[in-house]
Design a protein around this motif. Structure first.
Motif, PDB file in Angstrom:
ATOM      1  N   ALA A  77      17.876  65.961  56.688  1.00  0.00           N
ATOM      2  CA  ALA A  77      17.309  67.018  55.831  1.00  0.00           C
ATOM      3  C   ALA A  77      17.149  66.575  54.392  1.00  0.00           C
ATOM      4  O   ALA A  77      16.297  67.084  53.662  1.00  0.00           O
ATOM      5  CB  ALA A  77      18.190  68.268  55.900  1.00  0.00           C
ATOM      6  N   ARG A 201      18.144  81.691  61.867  1.00  0.00           N
ATOM      7  CA  ARG A 201      18.251  80.564  60.943  1.00  0.00           C
ATOM      8  C   ARG A 201      16.972  80.351  60.140  1.00  0.00           C
ATOM      9  O   ARG A 201      16.959  79.561  59.192  1.00  0.00           O
ATOM     10  CB  ARG A 201      18.586  79.283  61.723  1.00  0.00           C
ATOM     11  N   THR A 224      19.115  72.417  61.829  1.00  0.00           N
ATOM     12  CA  THR A 224      18.313  73.380  61.083  1.00  0.00           C
ATOM     13  C   THR A 224      16.860  73.280  61.531  1.00  0.00           C
ATOM     14  O   THR A 224      16.270  72.195  61.481  1.00  0.00           O
ATOM     15  CB  THR A 224      18.403  73.099  59.574  1.00  0.00           C
TER      16      THR A 224
END
Length: 368
Positions: A77, A201, A224
């Motif tokens: 990320a 999420r 994620t």
């Protein structure tokens, strides 16, 4: 087909990446590098990148197959923060994750010894991977980074306008044709049949320069949620090569004296057009702002586009114009920090762009 399931909470947590992701672009560019088709979208970039490489491709190829699954840990990320942060995150990948994700590769039993060592959590092979990825990024991606940023920022402008006009529904409905919003499910063209349940999420939408035709997401549904999708490549000229890794600053209002100088350079009407493009506007908005006819605004924008100062993208029935790094630097007057964008350094060309990135190419998915 990939089906992304949204709840009301997921709609509220839908967001756009604020900048390109260094490692997503690096890994996806490696797929484009190995294609052999003659084309104007990536063809020139491919030739230039291959000339800069020094064996990195041979090291990376077993870990990044030409199609199908590649390990999720290659695109942490932190990639949206920048290359250094992404490499640090990659270097910190836990040994158990390295093992489980490398073991999913179809050719896991035939991998080179250093990658088998990587799968066992050995640190030296991990350092070798980081060096190879960084070297590849510096050769094949970093020299084109301002151009990549400009293309992705143009897409962000389109999505931002859709969000302002129609909220999250409008944003999802504005995505390229490979994605279709049928509330509460986003249907995505994908090589395998799969459901991704967001479970509150939210979803990060990540436009990508090197993603082609088929959007990409993580195999691990616990990470994620991210959906990487191809930007549209509009026809444009080939701008000068800026300094590697130098991010274009947003256009600042031009001082009156600078505006007069710019008017002498490109003509007063055309300089007004360039100033009004700013953070993005349609041709009709441009005509109203400058006080010219629609045809005149279109003609001036076309000239600026051919000069490499403006990007143009079509969104539905509208045509949207945004500044290139060179255009933004010209508005700022070519300050020292902008000299790279004005071509005072290396002059290798950007990738040529003539067709949509979604046209006629094999997709890349996390699962083959």
């Amino acid at each position: 087909m990939l089906r992304v399931h949204f709840s009301e909470l997921d709609m509220a947590r839908l967001r756009m990446a604020i900048r390109p992701d260094a490692l997503w672009e690096t890994v996806l560019s490696f797929h484009r590098l190995r294609e052999s088709r003659a084309e104007t979208v990536y063809g020139e970039w491919r030739s230039e990148a291959r000339n800069r490489l020094n064996g990195e491709g041979r090291l990376l190829a077993p870990l990044i197959p030409s199609r199908g699954y590649f390990p999720d840990f290659l695109t942490p990320a932190e990639g949206v923060i920048g290359c250094d942060a992404a490499m640090d995150a990659l270097h910190a990948t836990p040994a158990e994750r390295l093992h489980s994700e490398i073991d999913r590769l179809p050719s896991a039993r035939a991998l080179p010894g250093w990658i088998r060592g990587l799968a066992q959590g050995e640190r030296r092979p991990l350092e070798r991977l980081v060096r190879a990825l960084r070297s590849y990024h510096e050769a094949a991606v970093a020299p084109y980074w301002p151009h990549i940023q400009a293309r992705i920022e143009a897409d962000r402008v389109v999505r931002g306008r859709a969000l302002l006009d129609g909220g999250a529904d409008g944003l999802l409905a504005s995505l390229p044709p490979t994605m279709r919003w049928r509330p509460p499910v986003l249907e995505v063209d994908y090589p395998v049949d799969r459901d991704l349940k967001l479970r509150g999420r939210g979803l990060l939408l990540l436009p990508s320069f090197f993603c082609r035709r088929t959007p990409v997401t993580y195999l691990n549904a616990e990470l994620t949620p991210v959906l990487v999708y191809p930007v549209e490549h509009a026809r444009s000229g080939v701008p000068q090569q800026p300094r590697a890794g130098k991010a274009p600053a947003p256009p600042a209002p031009a001082a009156p004296g600078r505006t007069r100088v710019l008017g002498k350079l490109v003509g007063h009407t055309r300089s007004a057009v360039l100033l009004e493009v700013g953070g993005g506007c349609t041709t009709s908005e441009l005509a109203r702002r400058v006080g010219v006819s629609l045809a005149s605004a279109s003609q001036h924008a076309s000239v600026l586009r051919e000069a490499g100062l403006v990007h143009t993208l079509r969104q539905g029935g509208a045509v949207l114009h945004t500044l290139t790094p060179l255009g933004a630097a010209l508005l700022r007057g070519g300050a020292p920090s902008d000299r790279a964008a004005l071509g005072e350094h290396r002059t290798a060309a950007y990738p040529q762009v003539a067709t949509r990135a979604a046209t006629g190419a094999r997709g890349v998915s996390r699962r083959g």
